[in-house]
Scaffold this motif. Structure first.
Motif, PDB file in Angstrom:
ATOM      1  N   UNK A 138      -4.685   5.764  -2.141  1.00 47.69           N
ATOM      2  CA  UNK A 138      -3.748   4.827  -1.908  1.00 47.69           C
ATOM      3  C   UNK A 138      -3.755   3.876  -2.976  1.00 47.69           C
ATOM      4  N   UNK A 139      -2.499   3.645  -3.362  1.00 40.39           N
ATOM      5  CA  UNK A 139      -2.138   2.566  -4.269  1.00 40.39           C
ATOM      6  C   UNK A 139      -1.835   1.232  -3.751  1.00 40.39           C
ATOM      7  N   UNK A 140      -2.772   0.199  -4.007  1.00 40.62           N
ATOM      8  CA  UNK A 140      -2.659  -0.969  -3.194  1.00 40.62           C
ATOM      9  C   UNK A 140      -2.821  -2.106  -3.968  1.00 40.62           C
ATOM     10  N   UNK A 189       0.890  -1.014   0.237  1.00 37.77           N
ATOM     11  CA  UNK A 189       0.101  -0.116  -0.164  1.00 37.77           C
ATOM     12  C   UNK A 189       0.898   1.235  -0.173  1.00 37.77           C
ATOM     13  N   UNK A 190       0.464   2.015  -0.886  1.00 39.09           N
ATOM     14  CA  UNK A 190       1.299   3.480  -1.080  1.00 39.09           C
ATOM     15  C   UNK A 190       0.432   4.455  -1.100  1.00 39.09           C
ATOM     16  N   UNK A 191       0.846   5.602  -0.578  1.00 47.17           N
ATOM     17  CA  UNK A 191       0.173   6.735  -0.507  1.00 47.17           C
ATOM     18  C   UNK A 191       1.100   7.898  -1.188  1.00 47.17           C
ATOM     19  N   UNK A 192       0.589   8.139  -2.671  1.00 46.85           N
ATOM     20  CA  UNK A 192       1.697   9.037  -3.305  1.00 46.85           C
ATOM     21  C   UNK A 192       1.678  10.349  -2.877  1.00 46.85           C
ATOM     22  N   UNK A 212      12.360   9.001  -1.370  1.00 48.06           N
ATOM     23  CA  UNK A 212      11.121   8.604  -0.175  1.00 48.06           C
ATOM     24  C   UNK A 212      10.912   7.107  -0.162  1.00 48.06           C
ATOM     25  N   UNK A 213      11.292   6.672  -1.241  1.00 51.24           N
ATOM     26  CA  UNK A 213      11.149   4.936  -1.623  1.00 51.24           C
ATOM     27  C   UNK A 213      11.686   4.388  -0.609  1.00 51.24           C
ATOM     28  N   UNK A 246       1.646   0.334 -10.409  1.00 51.01           N
ATOM     29  CA  UNK A 246       1.567   1.669 -10.668  1.00 51.01           C
ATOM     30  C   UNK A 246       3.066   2.404 -10.052  1.00 51.01           C
ATOM     31  N   UNK A 247       3.065   1.944  -8.689  1.00 54.65           N
ATOM     32  CA  UNK A 247       4.281   2.341  -7.935  1.00 54.65           C
ATOM     33  C   UNK A 247       5.885   2.248  -8.828  1.00 54.65           C
TER      34      UNK A 247
END
Length: 358
Positions: free
Chosen positions: A237-239, A60-63, A263-264, A246-247
């Motif tokens: 969120x990208x999950x 899970x990622x919050x851009x 940030x990664x 997408x990440x």
């Protein structure tokens, strides 16, 4: 350790007040202070941290988040970051703030101990003391007044070199309210104000050995989140699979700008730590039950951990890496493949008949 009667009282009996020795600490090398502090709180409640934190594994990622803290993790649910890390248990957390020693005392009294955000620069027991600004978390389960009337807080910090003991309010409050300015010696965990943040927790889960039903529920939930994750243009969120794809594209698009890749490194720590704990949980369960499919899950989770190491370190040192665009894409695809293999092993583990052999 015996504490004088001047230790702050609580609204309800404290989980730990110093009368029964040192505070329980829990540490595993790949983990950040987010997992180790929460794990210590779980241990205080009699739960095994690996059994609780290790059941879940996801992407899970919050851009749009700011990711410059060791304890960063995207918040997903109303149960806070603790609920996100322990989705299969009755655990929750919430962030709140204060600015004075009295504020912190009130929070400790209300919640029987808290997790406190700090800046290592102001903590005498940290190697970064008076040298490097960096955000961090510690557990603060109690307070007391000295014979001279000064306030001290009991601080538990399991991250190496590890510390627990009484610390003056002057040091802790300075660290807790720090501006944490940008520091060239730590570009990953500085530049965001600490702001008197405190993480309160609620753990209602009784200690118990994970049952086969609970293991199956966790594997099924992990697989569903992987298969059904979203990463649309309006999604906060990208999950799951879509989110990771997408990440990886996002990193590839940013590869010409090394600073934008940093940030990664921070974000990836929380994902890597979760995969590590999932591998530990599956491996221990497989060993106890002689379960080959769960052993395969553990091995795949370990491959996710390794793939995250490659991505995180590459993004951290991108400015010094030739052909960074090609490497970012390659390492990203390896990360995606590692998660896909983990999902395959979840499916295989779920496809057979389970027994409750211990």
């Amino acid at each position: 350790m015996t504490i004088a009667s001047t230790v702050g009282t609580t609204v309800r009996p404290p989980r730990w007040n110093g009368a029964a020795g040192t505070y329980p600490q829990w540490y595993e090398d790949p983990l950040s202070c987010l997992q180790t502090t929460l794990g210590s709180v779980l241990l205080e409640h009699g739960l095994r941290p690996v059994d609780v934190l290790g059941q879940s594994c996801e992407f899970v990622f919050a851009p749009d988040d700011v990711m410059c803290e060791e304890f960063y993790r995207p918040v997903q649910s109303s149960r806070g970051v603790a609920g996100d890390l322990c989705p299969y248990h009755d655990v929750e957390s919430a962030w709140t703030t204060g600015s004075t020693a009295d504020d912190l005392i009130a929070l400790i009294d209300e919640h029987s101990g808290v997790i406190v955000a700090v800046d290592n620069y102001y903590l005498p027991f940290r190697p970064a003391y008076q040298d490097v600004h960096a955000a961090h978390l510690v557990v603060v389960p109690a307070w007391r007044r000295t014979p001279d009337g000064d306030v001290e807080f009991y601080v538990s910090d399991v991250q190496p070199p590890a510390f627990q003991g009484w610390l003056s309010a002057e040091h802790l409050v300075a660290s807790w309210t720090s501006g944490n300015p940008s520091d060239t010696q730590d570009v990953f965990f500085s530049s965001r104000e600490i702001g008197g943040r405190v993480l309160t927790t609620k753990v209602r889960q009784p200690p118990e050995e994970p049952t086969t039903e609970q293991v199956v529920r966790a594997l099924r939930g992990n697989l569903e989140r992987w298969d059904n994750g979203v990463a649309g243009p309006t999604d906060r969120l990208w999950a799951g699979r879509s989110g990771l794809r997408r990440f990886v594209d996002h990193l590839s698009d940013q590869s010409a700008d090394p600073a934008s890749l940093r940030p990664a490194y921070t974000f990836g720590w929380s994902m890597q730590a979760q995969a590590f704990l999932h591998g530990r949980f599956a491996r221990e369960r497989a060993f106890r039950t002689d379960d080959a499919p769960l052993a395969a899950v553990a091995a795949s989770a370990d491959r996710v951990v390794s793939a995250w190491s490659n991505v995180r370190l590459l993004c951290a040192h991108a400015a010094n890496v030739p052909e960074i665009s090609e490497l970012i894409r390659r390492r990203g695809e390896e990360l995606l493949h590692a998660y896909e293999q983990l999902a395959v092993d979840w499916r295989l583990a779920l496809s057979r008949e389970w027994t409750d052999v211990r």
